[in-house]
Scaffold this motif. Structure first.
Motif, short mmCIF file in Angstrom:
data_model
loop_
_atom_site.label_atom_id
_atom_site.label_comp_id
_atom_site.label_asym_id
_atom_site.label_seq_id
_atom_site.Cartn_x
_atom_site.Cartn_y
_atom_site.Cartn_z
N PRO A 73 0.82 -1.22 0.00
CA PRO A 73 0.00 0.00 0.00
C PRO A 73 0.86 1.27 0.00
O PRO A 73 0.60 2.20 -0.78
N TRP A 74 1.88 1.34 0.84
CA TRP A 74 2.70 2.56 0.90
C TRP A 74 3.41 2.82 -0.44
O TRP A 74 3.41 3.95 -0.94
N THR A 75 4.00 1.78 -1.03
CA THR A 75 4.73 1.98 -2.29
C THR A 75 3.76 2.40 -3.40
O THR A 75 4.08 3.27 -4.22
N LEU A 76 2.57 1.83 -3.43
CA LEU A 76 1.57 2.26 -4.42
C LEU A 76 1.16 3.70 -4.15
O LEU A 76 1.02 4.51 -5.08
N ALA A 77 0.97 4.04 -2.87
CA ALA A 77 0.57 5.41 -2.51
C ALA A 77 1.62 6.42 -2.98
O ALA A 77 1.27 7.52 -3.43
N GLY B 223 11.79 1.96 2.64
CA GLY B 223 13.04 2.52 3.15
C GLY B 223 13.16 4.02 2.98
O GLY B 223 14.12 4.63 3.46
N ALA B 224 12.19 4.64 2.29
CA ALA B 224 12.19 6.11 2.20
C ALA B 224 11.65 6.73 3.49
O ALA B 224 11.75 7.94 3.68
N LEU B 225 11.07 5.89 4.35
CA LEU B 225 10.43 6.39 5.57
C LEU B 225 11.34 6.26 6.78
O LEU B 225 12.17 5.34 6.85
N GLY B 226 11.16 7.14 7.74
CA GLY B 226 11.78 6.95 9.05
C GLY B 226 11.20 5.71 9.71
O GLY B 226 10.12 5.25 9.33
N PHE C 163 2.86 3.37 8.80
CA PHE C 163 2.19 3.59 7.52
C PHE C 163 2.50 2.53 6.46
O PHE C 163 1.83 2.46 5.45
N SER C 164 3.56 1.75 6.65
CA SER C 164 3.84 0.73 5.64
C SER C 164 3.62 -0.67 6.20
O SER C 164 2.71 -1.39 5.77
N LEU C 165 4.43 -1.05 7.20
CA LEU C 165 4.34 -2.43 7.69
C LEU C 165 2.95 -2.77 8.22
O LEU C 165 2.45 -3.87 8.02
N GLY D 99 15.43 -1.53 2.13
CA GLY D 99 16.03 -0.53 3.02
C GLY D 99 15.46 -0.54 4.43
O GLY D 99 15.59 0.44 5.15
N CYS D 100 14.82 -1.64 4.82
CA CYS D 100 14.16 -1.68 6.13
C CYS D 100 14.71 -2.77 7.04
O CYS D 100 13.98 -3.37 7.84
N GLY D 101 16.01 -3.02 6.93
CA GLY D 101 16.66 -3.98 7.83
C GLY D 101 16.54 -3.56 9.29
O GLY D 101 16.72 -4.38 10.19
N HIS D 102 16.17 -2.30 9.53
CA HIS D 102 15.98 -1.85 10.92
C HIS D 102 14.80 -2.52 11.60
O HIS D 102 14.68 -2.48 12.82
N SER D 103 13.88 -3.11 10.82
CA SER D 103 12.64 -3.64 11.41
C SER D 103 12.42 -5.11 11.09
O SER D 103 11.27 -5.55 10.96
N LEU D 104 13.49 -5.89 10.99
CA LEU D 104 13.34 -7.31 10.67
C LEU D 104 12.47 -8.05 11.69
O LEU D 104 11.65 -8.89 11.31
#
Ligand code: CP3
Length: 362
Positions: A152-156, A216-219, A226-228, A255-260
């Motif tokens: 959803p986020w990438t489509l948005a 990965g464009a998001l904090g 908003f994404s996961l 780019g989201c290895g911070h939230s595995l």
């Protein structure tokens, strides 16, 4: 559903997603059907446009099978694009040569968001489910077929910007300035994407992948909110069957290895990694709860044959002798690479993992 099709001759990809042992590491490549292949460019020229290629099931089937004719890949991926869903929601997609995707009617106001509804997949995206059925028939059980969607986020991102963007200033501003509208947009997208993936399962998709290219464009906080969160909503809502018949789901937030750890908790079977997260670190952090897919830098394919082979071997050893690794690049293959390099990479991963898995432990 799938019983009308031939049984699978090669199910290594599905076994790895179930964290079952395999005799060699399964390999598939993001964008494996694409412009780096001269035969793809020829079919695309014959189609006249990228959209025509996507919307003609016979042509979509032809290009889906092209990389399998060249390379011993362990899975096929439906040829389509993530932006077919915004197109079906009325935003009207086109691809301008050399410029990437364009949506003619981007979301500019709150009213534009409030007008959106879940599209009727059976009519507006019938060309996708027809392609899935045709590909399953033509694959004839050689390897499993992966269906997919954008998150959803990438489509948005594309729907708000109207195209790709360097910073996604409009899409990201919406999250800060009008979070309620952002949540409404992401919710209607999550429901649309769920219906779309469910239709792909019904047509015969044997695994599913959600591409969250711009997670990965998001904090970190915005990524989770908003994404996961909306990827989790989809994972929850999909009816994917039980046991060995269950259709596995892979989630790839680039780019989201911070939230595995958070990604491993949403009920997906596999997590995609880019080259900024080491396979060994990811495995140490989340154990065998989910399979891992990735993670080689696609740019290595511009380097020498020896470097490419070494990189494939490195990935095999970094993951080690555990079940649950699917080899892939950390993002799509580039159009400019020599296809022979991909052959070398696949060969290195297959042969190195085969000898690693068959060697005796001391
Ligand atoms: O992996 C596969 O082989 C399946 C096919 C596939 C395509 N797009 C074909 C395609 C898949 C899975 C996608 C997903 C997709 N599309 C994503 C998520 C994955 C990623 O790569 O980040 C995104 C962000 C898109 C949106 C999109 N489609 C862009 C930005 C572009 C232009 C990119 C470029 O390289 O010019 C496309 C077009 C597109 N989708 C092409 C292909 C083969 C190239 C079109 C052409 O033939 O000119």
């Amino acid at each position: 559903m799938s019983s009308v099709y031939a049984p699978l001759a090669n199910d290594r990809f599905l076994r790895a997603l179930r964290r079952q042992p395999v005799e060699q590491t399964p390999v598939w490549i993001m964008r494996q059907a694409g412009r780096y292949l001269p035969e793809y460019r020829a079919t695309r020229a014959r189609a006249g446009s990228f959209m025509k290629l996507c919307q003609t099931p016979e042509l979509a089937c032809e290009v889906t099978l092209q990389p399998l004719a060249r390379f011993p890949l362990d899975a096929a991926i439906l040829f389509s694009d993530i932006l077919t869903v915004p197109d079906a929601m009325g935003l009207t997609l086109s691809f301008v040569e050399g410029e990437g995707p364009r949506l003619a009617n981007p979301l500019r106001t709150r009213a534009d968001i409030d007008k959106l509804s879940v599209p009727d997949i059976g009519s507006s995206l019938r060309y996708v489910t027809d392609a899935v059925r045709l590909i399953r028939r033509e694959l004839n059980g050689r390897v499993p077929l992966i269906g997919f969607t954008g998150s959803p986020w990438t489509l948005a991102c594309y729907m708000v910007e109207g195209s790709g963007s360097e910073h996604f200033a409009l899409a990201k501003s919406l999250l800060w300035d009008d979070p309620a509208s952002a949540h409404r947009l992401l919710d209607v997208l999550a429901r649309s994407v769920t219906a779309y993936l469910q239709a792909q399962i019904d047509a015969g998709a044997q695994a599913l992948m959600i591409f969250d290219t711009w997670g990965g464009a998001l904090g970190v906080g915005h990524y989770r909110e908003f994404s996961l969160r909306y990827i989790a909503q989809i994972a929850d809502a999909l009816v994917r069957g039980e046991g060995e018949a269950r259709v596995p789901l892979i989630v790839f937030s680039k780019g989201c290895g911070h939230s595995l750890e958070q990604q491993a908790d949403i009920g997906a079977d596999g997590i995609g990694l880019d080259w900024t997260t080491a396979l060994a670190d990811a495995r140490n952090r989340i154990g065998a709860r989910v399979a891992l897919q990735g993670n080689v830098d696609p740019v290595v394919l511009y380097a020498s044959d020896a470097a490419v082979r070494a990189e494939g071997k490195r990935a095999v050893h970094e993951f080690g002798r555990h079940p649950g690794h699917i080899f892939n690049l950390g993002h799509g293959i580039h159009p400019g690479i020599n296809p022979e390099r991909l052959g070398a990479l696949i060969d290195a991963v297959h042969s190195e993992s085969r000898s690693l898995f068959s060697s005796r432990t001391l």
